[in-house]
Structures are given as structure tokens and as C-alpha cells.
Design an enzyme around this catalytic site. Structure first.
Site, PDB file in Angstrom:
ATOM      1  N   CYS A   1      -3.474  -4.802   5.439  1.00 39.42           N
ATOM      2  CA  CYS A   1      -2.661  -5.722   6.221  1.00 39.42           C
ATOM      3  C   CYS A   1      -1.776  -4.917   7.180  1.00 39.42           C
ATOM      4  CB  CYS A   1      -1.803  -6.587   5.298  1.00 39.42           C
ATOM      5  SG  CYS A   1      -0.404  -5.704   4.587  1.00 39.42           S
TER       6      CYS A   1
ATOM      7  N   GLU B   1      -2.607  -0.906  -1.960  1.00 38.53           N
ATOM      8  CA  GLU B   1      -2.335   0.397  -1.352  1.00 38.53           C
ATOM      9  C   GLU B   1      -1.007   0.977  -1.862  1.00 38.53           C
ATOM     10  OE1 GLU B   1      -3.254  -2.385   0.145  1.00 38.53           O
ATOM     11  OE2 GLU B   1      -4.423  -2.030   1.967  1.00 38.53           O
TER      12      GLU B   1
ATOM     13  N   HIS C   1       1.071  -4.651  -2.677  1.00 40.96           N
ATOM     14  CA  HIS C   1      -0.353  -4.627  -2.358  1.00 40.96           C
ATOM     15  C   HIS C   1      -1.005  -3.408  -3.006  1.00 40.96           C
ATOM     16  CE1 HIS C   1       0.057  -7.324   1.475  1.00 40.96           C
ATOM     17  NE2 HIS C   1       0.537  -7.889   0.392  1.00 40.96           N
TER      18      HIS C   1
ATOM     19  N   CYS D   1       0.626  -2.555   5.315  1.00 46.24           N
ATOM     20  CA  CYS D   1      -0.031  -1.385   4.727  1.00 46.24           C
ATOM     21  C   CYS D   1      -0.590  -0.469   5.816  1.00 46.24           C
ATOM     22  CB  CYS D   1      -1.131  -1.818   3.772  1.00 46.24           C
ATOM     23  SG  CYS D   1      -0.478  -2.651   2.306  1.00 46.24           S
TER      24      CYS D   1
END
Ligand SMILES: [Zn+2]
Ligand SMILES: [Zn+2]
Lengths: 403, 240
Positions: free
Chosen positions: B97, B69, B67, B100
Site C-alpha cells: 500500500c 511488511e 500490515h 508500506c
């Protein structure tokens, strides 16, 4: 000879299951001569909802009412030679108690009769019962002894169906072997000082081959001397699977490339198990496509067995789809969700991490997330705790650590 | 324990600063869209300077954890110690999410600003609240709704782009780009059991799912291993 390491797999209960089991409701019950039971049930038809409380017996002999409950009931006014049954009427929110009494008062046992000294009056009592169906025989037996006779219909609306759990568990015959590898890699990283004594293994569910093994590496420093605190075993494991899938020359995480750090990690990262997995499954998928009817059946099945709500499309060679994961420690929120994003099928972990673990959902001071099986997330996996106690698998990880 | 405010748009005097950094995050999301990744982008800001940028990379990497991040965090940790995150803010186009959100908490992030909610995986209020509640790491404040409409429009453009490539496109109405967006927090499901007022973003996600089902029911063969994850995977979910 060192005895073969063995252990027990204990299924982890879902969050919804644990919460459902704690819910109780209040119900009316009434004693009545056995031969008048039907008459009363008919009379109550308009008051009592039809499909309520199906997990509880409608009728109970006095002998089957738990002692603690019976102690609070008034003595019945029927002659002792008469066979008595208790009827479970409905939850107390369905009707006021007076309405129940009034309906019951109209049926034959409560009418004045010639030659009878006392005319009995309806004695409606309120008892507490479990609000939801039991999800195991043990729970059912326990409740029958505590509240009211309970019916156990094999099923679990709050989690995986018991037969799915049992059948899957029966197939996990090599758990000890995989746990040994997870511990091996855990010891390796701890011994060279790059991480906690935690490890992870991912297994191809069809062949039983180990695809990758990863240890914790959060203390490992890069060329500038900085650590990567998120290098938990699971995060590294998931990246290893992707790295094995990628074409030569492609790197999963260019700024922090996944590299084998121990002998065991190297052994599996360099093995061919991924190509064989993809090859085999691609073949299988081709067969499936040829037999469209079969495929439809399979999808129907996968829906009813409850493994996944969005009965997944045939994506066998996709992420860690349905793979089996073995962990020395219960994973943290980040890692449990990483496994969910990766669509794994099964997780087995050994040590509970009460302050940071995200799989267990018991009310024991833990986080209670139960991330492996939640209706509000779009994937679910089955989870077991591996229970064995050999000196080399004791927990050395401090409990404020996220595994 | 003092409760941490959630889902509150920052004070007006800060607004322009937040919008500027969110703009940079949206630029990353645009780049993701151009490379057929779910358009989620982020920047990490320390002392008024962007120290790391990331965009969703799950399709290229064949890895579900890549992701935005994580991409940014890894680039930051090449040149900074992890301690820097306790003085760093994150701007991300879609709510982090659950994974994360936990990673950010473990890194002791100072604050998180996001555009739209993530109704499927959100870890900062969308589904779970990983940024607060019990845990071994300090909690952090989250503020949502910054450049919210743009974040949503990017996601919609992605689903339309994916649909046009699908062998069996959806009905025409699903292909046209809807431009009206509900204000942030409108219809936000307070109780997920009553998910009647689903948000616009979710609708797009569902359209994408319907598209998948359609492909399947039409008996489109599974793509070969080298291409399998790209379109199918991305269509079904928001990787934030
Ligand atoms: Zn972890
Ligand atoms: Zn994420």
C-alpha cells in the site's frame, strides 16, 4: 506574564482544487446592443450547449471586462449612444467561429437599415476563461479581474465544501493548546537524543481530551544497538491509540512494543481517556440504533457534507475514527497514509516539509500528493496548517528528513 | 533520471526462484486467513535467505498500520541494522500500500516483488507510484504478477469466509468461489477516471463492501467495543 501562544489555521487546498484552478478554456464572445441580447441567445440555442460554463456571467457590460482583455477586442461598430453588452457564447470546441458569425448575422442589429450609414457586422472574439468554478470568493474576485466576470456559488466540487471547512475550523478553539503538547513531546525526545524535534498529539473530537502524545524515536537503539528508522511520531501515535484499546496483556507490536519514552508520552498513555471515549461513544451508538430514522438522516448528512464518500458505518470505537491530530511537522507519505488507514477526521500541522511532506499539493517543488483528500483513496480528512512563530516552535528538522 | 520498470514479470530464468519465495509469502497469507486477518503475507530475502516473515495483523492489534511488511520489518530490526534493507528484496502477495511503499523506500529496499495489484491503496502502481518519482530516498524497482492467481484466490476465500459469518449473508452467487482469474495486468486501470474494467480483486472488495452496507441497512447493532473492528473493518479493504 508570557502571552498566550496563538496562531492561525490555514486550510490546505486539495490536489484536485489546485489543478482545477489552473485549467482554462477558450470562448467566443460578441458585442451586441443590449436590447438584442435575447434575440441572439435564442438564435444560438441550437449551437450553444445549455449547461456549459455556469460559473461565468453570460452577459457583461463593457465596463466589467478586464482592461487587459478589453485591450485586445476590436472597437464595436455600434453608435456610442447605444447600450452594449458582451455575450459569452460557448467554448471554441463547440462550433467553428464562422458558424457563430453566420447565426449572429441573421439577427436584427446586423440587418441593413434605412438611414444608417454603416451596417454592423458580427465581431466574434476569442478570450481565455477559467475552465472550472471558483472555490472561494477571493479566487472568484481574482478571476473576474483577470478573465471575465465570474459567479461564485459557495461550493467546491474538488474538495471539502467551504461551509464544512469553516464550521469545523470554528470548533478548533483549543488548537494552540494541543500544538503546545505536540511541541512539548517533540522537545522531550530531541533533548534525550532519541529522535528529531517532531511531535504528534491525538485528541478525542467529542470531549477534547488528549488521548495520546508521541515524539519521534527513530534514533533510539534497541538492546542490539539497532535503530528503528520508521518510528516517526505519527506511527507511534497510531500504535498508542491501538495499545490503549487492546485488552490487558495484548500488545500491538510484539517485536517492537510501544512504550512511553518521555514524561508527556507516559502521562497520556497511562491516562484513562480511551476507556471513557469508548464508553461514551458506545452509549451514543446505542441511542442511534434506537432511533433508526435519525441515523439515516445522519448518514445522509455525512454524505452531503463530503467528509467521506463511503459514508462510513457507525464505527466510532474503531481505529482513530474521526479523531483530531496535531503535528509539529507535515507528515511523510508513510505517516499521511497511516492516518488515512486509521480514519482520522482532522489533521493540523505546523511546519511544511517541502521535500517529504505528503499533505500539501501546491506546485512549489513539493511532492504534490495531497494525500488527505484524494478521490482515488477511500478515506479523506480535513487538513490545516498552523501558522505561528514563537522561538520554541521554530523548525529545527533538516528538510531532507521525512517527518 | 532513468525510468524504473514497473509491473514487469521478471526474466524467465529467475522465475523459479521468485516463485519459491512468493510461495513462502503465500504461506504467511494462508496463516493470516486462518486467523481471520485479510490474507496478505510477505518475506524479506537477503543473500538467498529469508530473514523475516510477516502477515497482516490489523484485526488482532486493532491498529490499521499493522500490515505484513511492518510485522516483518520489526522482526528483522531486532537482529539486523536497518542498512540490511538496501541489500534485501521483498516478496509480498499483494502490492504494498502507499504507506508500506513509502516505508520501504525510506528503508532503501533493493527490490519489491508482488503477486496481485492493490487497486484501493496500492503504492507501487495500483493507485500511486510511491516507489518512483520525487522523494528524499532512493527509488526501487517493483515487479508484479508473481503467483498472481493464488494471491487473488486467497483474498476471495477471505471475503467468502467473512460473508458466511455475517448475520445476513449475501445472495448465493456472491458466496460461491469464483475460480477463473484474469491474467495479471488485464483490465488494469491506466486512467483511474475510466475505471470501467475493474479487476477481479476489486470486485471481491466491492462485494465485501456491499455486505457491510447490507448489515447496516438491516439494522444490525454495532458490535461491542471488544469485537467491533474485526469483521467490519476487515471486510472493507485489503491491508497490504
Ligand atoms: Zn513519517
Ligand atoms: Zn501496507
Amino acid at each position: 506574564m508570557i502571552p498566550k501562544p496563538t496562531g492561525t489555521l490555514v486550510p490546505i487546498r486539495t490536489r484536485a482544487e489546485i489543478r482545477a484552478a489552473l485549467q482554462t478554456v477558450n470562448c467566443y464572445i460578441i458585442p451586441i446592443p443590449a436590447k438584442a441580447a435575447n434575440e441572439l441567445i435564442l438564435a444560438l440555442r441550437d449551437v450553444v450547449p445549455l449547461h456549459e460554463l455556469q460559473h461565468l456571467r453570460r452577459l457583461s457590460r463593457p465596463a466589467f471586462i478586464p482592461v487587459a482583455v478589453a485591450a485586445n477586442l476590436p472597437p464595436t461598430q455600434f453608435p456610442p449612444e447605444q447600450s452594449i453588452l458582451y455575450i459569452l457564447i460557448c467554448t471554441t470546441d463547440k462550433a467553428p467561429i464562422q458558424q457563430i458569425v453566420d447565426v449572429a448575422a441573421k439577427i436584427s442589429p446586423f440587418q441593413r437599415k434605412h438611414g444608417r450609414r454603416i451596417t454592423p457586422k458580427p465581431q466574434v472574439s476569442i478570450i481565455t476563461v477559467p475552465a472550472n468554478m471558483p472555490t472561494s470568493q477571493e479566487q472568484s474576485d481574482l478571476w473576474s479581474k483577470k478573465y471575465w466576470p465570474v459567479v461564485y456559488k459557495r461550493g467546491n466540487p474538488f474538495g471539502p465544501h467551504p461551509s464544512l471547512v469553516e464550521n469545523t475550523q470554528m470548533k478548533l478553539t483549543r488548537a494552540h493548546e494541543y500544538m503546545e503538547i505536540a511541541w512539548k513531546v517533540a522537545h522531550e525526545v530531541a533533548d534525550i537524543g532519541i529522535g528529531h524535534r517532531c511531535g504528534a498529539v491525538v485528541v478525542n473530537p467529542d470531549t477534547g481530551d488528549v488521548i495520546a502524545a508521541a515524539g519521534d524515536a527513530r534514533s533510539r537503539t534497541n538492546e542490539s544497538g539497532w535503530c528503528y528508522p520508521l518510528a516517526h511520531p505519527v506511527m507511534r501515535l497510531v500504535e498508542m491509540v491501538a495499545q490503549k484499546r487492546l485488552k490487558r496483556g495484548e500488545v500491538v507490536s510484539p517485536n517492537n512494543p510501544i512504550t512511553p519514552l518521555t514524561e508527556t508520552e507516559r502521562k497520556y498513555l497511562n491516562s484513562e481517556s480511551m476507556e471513557s471515549l469508548d464508553g461514551r461513544e458506545a452509549q451514543k451508538e446505542a441511542q442511534k440504533a434506537a432511533q433508526k430514522e435519525d441515523q439515516k438522516e445522519a448518514q445522509k448528512e455525512s454524505k452531503t457534507d463530503g467528509t467521506s464518500e463511503d459514508a462510513s458505518p457507525p464505527m466510532a470505537n474503531y481505529l482513530c475514527h474521526n479523531m483530531h491530530i496535531y503535528l509539529t511537522h507535515e507528515p511523510c507519505v508513510m505517516c499521511s497514509m497511516a492516518l488515512l488507514h486509521s480514519r482520522v477526521g482532522i489533521v493540523v500541522f505546523q511546519h511544511r516539509m517541502v521535500n517529504s511532506g505528503a499533505l500539501v499539493s501546491e506546485f512549489d517543488g513539493g511532492l504534490g500528493h495531497g494525500l488527505f483528500w484524494r478521490p482515488d483513496l477511500n478515506w479523506k480528512y480535513l487538513t490545516w496548517q498552523w501558522q505561528n512563530d514563537t522561538p520554541h516552535t521554530r523548525n529545527e528538522v533538516p528538510d531532507n528528513i521525512s517527518a | 533520471m532513468t525510468p524504473i520498470p514497473t509491473l514487469i514479470v521478471p526474466t524467465p530464468e529467475d522465475k523459479e526462484v521468485h516463485k519459491k519465495f512468493m510461495r513462502a509469502a503465500l504461506d504467511m497469507a494462508e496463516t493470516a486467513l486462518r486467523t481471520d486477518e485479510v490474507p496478505v503475507g510477505c518475506v524479506f530475502v537477503h543473500d538467498g535467505q529469508i530473514i523475516g516473515r510477516g502477515m497482516n495483523d490489523t484485526n488482532r492489534s486493532l491498529c490499521g498500520t499493522r500490515h505484513a511488511e511492518f510485522i516483518a520489518i520489526e522482526s528483522i530490526l531486532r537482529s539486523h541494522p536497518a542498512e540490511i534493507f538496501s541489500e534485501t528484496d521483498l516478496y509480498v502477495t499483494v502490492e504494498p500500500c502507499v504507506m508500506c511503499a513509502s516505508a520501504l523506500r525510506q528503508l532503501r529496499i533493493r527490490r519489491v516483488f508482488f503477486g496481485c495489484l492493490n487497486d484501493r491503496f496500492g503504492g507501487c502502481g495500483g493507485v500511486l507510484k510511491i516507489h518512483e518519482g520525487p522523494g528524499t530516498d532512493p527509488r526501487y524497482p517493483c515487479y508484479g504478477g508473481i503467483n498472481h492467481d493464488e494471491a487473488i484466490m486467497l483474498l476471495r476465500r477471505f471475503y467468502i469466509q467473512e460473508n458466511e459469518r455475517a448475520p445476513q449473508p449475501l445472495a448465493k452467487k456472491s458466496r460461491t468461489l469464483k475460480t477463473e482469474v484474469l491474467p495479471f495486468g488485464e483490465g488494469f486501470p491506466r486512467d483511474r477516471n475510466f475505471g470501467n474494467k475493474k479487476r477481479e480483486m476489486v470486485k471481491s472488495v466491492e462485494d465485501a463492501l456491499a455486505m457491510q452496507q447490507l448489515e447496516l441497512s438491516n439494522g444490525v447493532p454495532t458490535p461491542s467495543p471488544s469485537t467491533a473492528p474485526t469483521s467490519l473493518k476487515a471486510a472493507g479493504e485489503v491491508h497490504a
